[in-house]
Design a protein around this motif. Structure first.
Motif, PDB file in Angstrom:
ATOM      1  N   ASP A  30      31.330  43.411  38.450  1.00  0.00           N
ATOM      2  CA  ASP A  30      32.204  42.335  38.508  1.00  0.00           C
ATOM      3  C   ASP A  30      33.499  42.621  39.317  1.00  0.00           C
ATOM      4  N   HIS A  31      34.029  43.812  39.615  1.00  0.00           N
ATOM      5  CA  HIS A  31      35.281  44.067  40.229  1.00  0.00           C
ATOM      6  C   HIS A  31      34.931  44.993  41.493  1.00  0.00           C
ATOM      7  N   ALA A  32      33.713  44.370  42.243  1.00  0.00           N
ATOM      8  CA  ALA A  32      33.172  45.255  43.287  1.00  0.00           C
ATOM      9  C   ALA A  32      34.294  45.211  44.696  1.00  0.00           C
ATOM     10  N   SER A  33      35.307  44.195  44.644  1.00  0.00           N
ATOM     11  CA  SER A  33      35.995  43.816  45.783  1.00  0.00           C
ATOM     12  C   SER A  33      37.543  43.943  45.618  1.00  0.00           C
ATOM     13  N   ALA A  34      38.305  44.384  46.633  1.00  0.00           N
ATOM     14  CA  ALA A  34      39.802  44.285  46.835  1.00  0.00           C
ATOM     15  C   ALA A  34      40.117  43.175  47.298  1.00  0.00           C
ATOM     16  N   HIS A  35      39.035  42.201  48.264  1.00  0.00           N
ATOM     17  CA  HIS A  35      39.449  41.242  49.005  1.00  0.00           C
ATOM     18  C   HIS A  35      40.135  40.036  48.140  1.00  0.00           C
ATOM     19  N   ILE A  36      41.450  39.518  49.005  1.00  0.00           N
ATOM     20  CA  ILE A  36      42.168  38.480  48.524  1.00  0.00           C
ATOM     21  C   ILE A  36      42.156  37.637  49.772  1.00  0.00           C
ATOM     22  N   PRO A  37      41.649  36.415  49.611  1.00  0.00           N
ATOM     23  CA  PRO A  37      41.565  35.475  50.691  1.00  0.00           C
ATOM     24  C   PRO A  37      43.043  35.010  51.254  1.00  0.00           C
ATOM     25  N   ASP A  38      43.031  34.939  52.641  1.00  0.00           N
ATOM     26  CA  ASP A  38      44.213  34.568  53.433  1.00  0.00           C
ATOM     27  C   ASP A  38      45.134  33.752  52.830  1.00  0.00           C
ATOM     28  N   ASP A  39      44.383  32.535  52.236  1.00  0.00           N
ATOM     29  CA  ASP A  39      45.239  31.500  51.822  1.00  0.00           C
ATOM     30  C   ASP A  39      45.909  31.834  50.368  1.00  0.00           C
ATOM     31  N   TYR A  40      45.748  33.016  49.857  1.00  0.00           N
ATOM     32  CA  TYR A  40      46.454  33.429  48.665  1.00  0.00           C
ATOM     33  C   TYR A  40      47.701  34.343  49.110  1.00  0.00           C
ATOM     34  N   GLU A  41      47.808  34.827  50.511  1.00  0.00           N
ATOM     35  CA  GLU A  41      49.002  35.288  50.937  1.00  0.00           C
ATOM     36  C   GLU A  41      49.062  36.712  50.160  1.00  0.00           C
ATOM     37  N   ALA A  85      21.202  44.020  42.107  1.00  0.00           N
ATOM     38  CA  ALA A  85      22.579  44.184  41.858  1.00  0.00           C
ATOM     39  C   ALA A  85      23.340  43.025  42.650  1.00  0.00           C
ATOM     40  N   LEU A  86      24.238  42.447  41.645  1.00  0.00           N
ATOM     41  CA  LEU A  86      25.204  41.456  42.036  1.00  0.00           C
ATOM     42  C   LEU A  86      26.639  42.044  42.234  1.00  0.00           C
ATOM     43  N   LEU A  87      27.198  41.660  43.215  1.00  0.00           N
ATOM     44  CA  LEU A  87      28.544  42.368  43.451  1.00  0.00           C
ATOM     45  C   LEU A  87      29.381  41.200  43.708  1.00  0.00           C
ATOM     46  N   ALA A  88      30.663  41.081  43.219  1.00  0.00           N
ATOM     47  CA  ALA A  88      31.593  39.996  43.235  1.00  0.00           C
ATOM     48  C   ALA A  88      32.376  40.046  44.743  1.00  0.00           C
ATOM     49  N   PRO A  89      32.736  39.027  45.279  1.00  0.00           N
ATOM     50  CA  PRO A  89      33.316  39.347  46.441  1.00  0.00           C
ATOM     51  C   PRO A  89      34.936  39.081  46.625  1.00  0.00           C
ATOM     52  N   VAL A  90      35.532  39.179  45.391  1.00  0.00           N
ATOM     53  CA  VAL A  90      36.798  38.749  45.544  1.00  0.00           C
ATOM     54  C   VAL A  90      37.398  39.878  44.535  1.00  0.00           C
ATOM     55  N   SER A  91      38.948  40.213  44.750  1.00  0.00           N
ATOM     56  CA  SER A  91      39.584  41.008  44.072  1.00  0.00           C
ATOM     57  C   SER A  91      39.725  40.122  42.414  1.00  0.00           C
ATOM     58  N   ARG A  92      39.796  41.444  41.309  1.00  0.00           N
ATOM     59  CA  ARG A  92      39.969  40.848  40.075  1.00  0.00           C
ATOM     60  C   ARG A  92      41.343  40.287  39.848  1.00  0.00           C
ATOM     61  N   VAL A 127      42.557  37.875  41.777  1.00  0.00           N
ATOM     62  CA  VAL A 127      42.626  36.740  42.215  1.00  0.00           C
ATOM     63  C   VAL A 127      41.824  35.870  40.819  1.00  0.00           C
ATOM     64  N   VAL A 128      40.699  36.431  40.443  1.00  0.00           N
ATOM     65  CA  VAL A 128      39.958  35.807  39.049  1.00  0.00           C
ATOM     66  C   VAL A 128      39.496  37.093  38.799  1.00  0.00           C
ATOM     67  N   ASP A 129      39.402  37.332  37.511  1.00  0.00           N
ATOM     68  CA  ASP A 129      38.674  38.244  36.729  1.00  0.00           C
ATOM     69  C   ASP A 129      37.382  37.819  36.384  1.00  0.00           C
ATOM     70  N   ARG A 135      35.826  28.083  42.815  1.00  0.00           N
ATOM     71  CA  ARG A 135      35.641  28.883  43.788  1.00  0.00           C
ATOM     72  C   ARG A 135      35.027  30.206  43.539  1.00  0.00           C
ATOM     73  N   TRP A 136      35.185  30.973  42.663  1.00  0.00           N
ATOM     74  CA  TRP A 136      34.748  32.253  42.707  1.00  0.00           C
ATOM     75  C   TRP A 136      34.020  32.665  41.298  1.00  0.00           C
ATOM     76  N   PHE A 137      34.561  32.110  40.220  1.00  0.00           N
ATOM     77  CA  PHE A 137      34.154  32.617  38.941  1.00  0.00           C
ATOM     78  C   PHE A 137      32.694  31.909  38.531  1.00  0.00           C
ATOM     79  N   HIS A 138      32.478  30.728  38.757  1.00  0.00           N
ATOM     80  CA  HIS A 138      31.201  30.010  38.523  1.00  0.00           C
ATOM     81  C   HIS A 138      30.150  30.286  39.204  1.00  0.00           C
ATOM     82  N   PRO A 139      30.548  30.538  40.494  1.00  0.00           N
ATOM     83  CA  PRO A 139      29.386  30.771  41.425  1.00  0.00           C
ATOM     84  C   PRO A 139      28.580  32.190  41.415  1.00  0.00           C
ATOM     85  N   TYR A 140      29.754  33.153  40.863  1.00  0.00           N
ATOM     86  CA  TYR A 140      29.325  34.389  40.506  1.00  0.00           C
ATOM     87  C   TYR A 140      28.148  34.422  39.223  1.00  0.00           C
ATOM     88  N   HIS A 141      28.783  33.787  38.314  1.00  0.00           N
ATOM     89  CA  HIS A 141      27.992  33.842  36.864  1.00  0.00           C
ATOM     90  C   HIS A 141      26.646  32.919  37.098  1.00  0.00           C
TER      91      HIS A 141
END
Length: 256
Positions: A25-36, A70-77, A79-81, A118-124
């Protein structure tokens, strides 16, 4: 850690036949640019509040050792946990381990829903699809949430090397704990200061509610901060899990 800028969760070894499904669930530290950067100093984004250090790498290594999807999340927790129930918990925390998250302060409902869409529903959805495909071919996979935890939290040392989170069904913990303790000499226990009663959304949704053996497994971050540690811990988990895969645990009644 994952930091690529893909919008989609990463599914690795989707055709794996090893009898395990790994969810990170918490695989990535990525924060999209639009979240500054959520208003945070960049140094914060390499710490445990942004990502489960080492968890992505261990997930991929374990997937290879067990031939497991294995499923890995693409965004930081931050942004959305993805392991928070949006109906009862806040998946966009305004504060994490005492650090304010400016970009999450006073987040309105429309912005919150946009992050979920954008993130939660596609992952699940990806986890559900993968699990459905595995069960359709006759598998009853063990479902593992692969996390890591900081060695010190709120000033308190956390001496155990590996912790488990589970709710009502503790079969996987009971099966793995004695082997980890006796074969590897590890200090194993229920993680603290939280438990599966609080933080169990992913395992409940994709494991417990289907009657599958499951647990969230958390490794102390300092032990998997480099490649050597990551390989070592992937091997520990693989060797501990393999005997369990030879004995198919019966399904428990489904839970809503």
């Amino acid at each position: 850690m994952m930091d690529e800028k893909s919008e989609a969760p990463r599914m690795y070894r989707s055709e794996g036949r090893g009898g395990v499904l790994i969810l990170c669930d918490h695989a990535s530290a990525h924060i999209p640019d639009d979240y500054e950067g959520l208003g945070l100093d960049r140094a914060v984004l390499s710490t445990h509040i942004a990502v489960d250090i080492g968890a992505a790498e261990v997930s991929l290594l374990l997937a290879d050792l067990l031939d497991a999807p294995a499923l890995l999340a693409p965004v930081s927790r931050l942004v959305v946990d993805l392991n928070r129930d949006p109906e009862t918990q806040d998946p966009c925390p305004p504060i994490s381990d005492g650090i304010p998250i400016p970009g999450n302060t006073a987040l309105d409902e429309a912005a919150r829903v946009a992050r979920l869409d954008r993130w939660f529903h596609p992952y699940h959805k990806a986890a559900e699809d993968q699990l459905a495909a595995m069960m359709a071919r006759g598998e009853q996979p063990i479902v593992i949430g692969l996390h890591s935890f900081t060695p010190v939290m709120k000033g308190e040392p956390r001496p155990w090397q590996i912790g488990f989170l589970y709710a009502g069904d503790n079969r996987l913990y009971r099966a793995m704990q004695p082997k980890l303790a006796s074969d590897w000499g590890l200090h194993v226990g229920d993680n603290q200061p939280y438990s599966g009663a609080e933080l169990y959304y992913t395992m409940h949704r994709h494991g417990e509610r289907h009657g599958l053996m499951q647990a969230t497994i958390e490794i102390r971050q300092d032990l998997i901060a480099n490649a050597e540690g990551q390989r070592h811990w992937a091997d520990i988990l693989a060797q501990t899990l393999r005997p369990l895969l030879l004995k198919r645990a019966p399904l428990l009644p489904k839970k809503d």
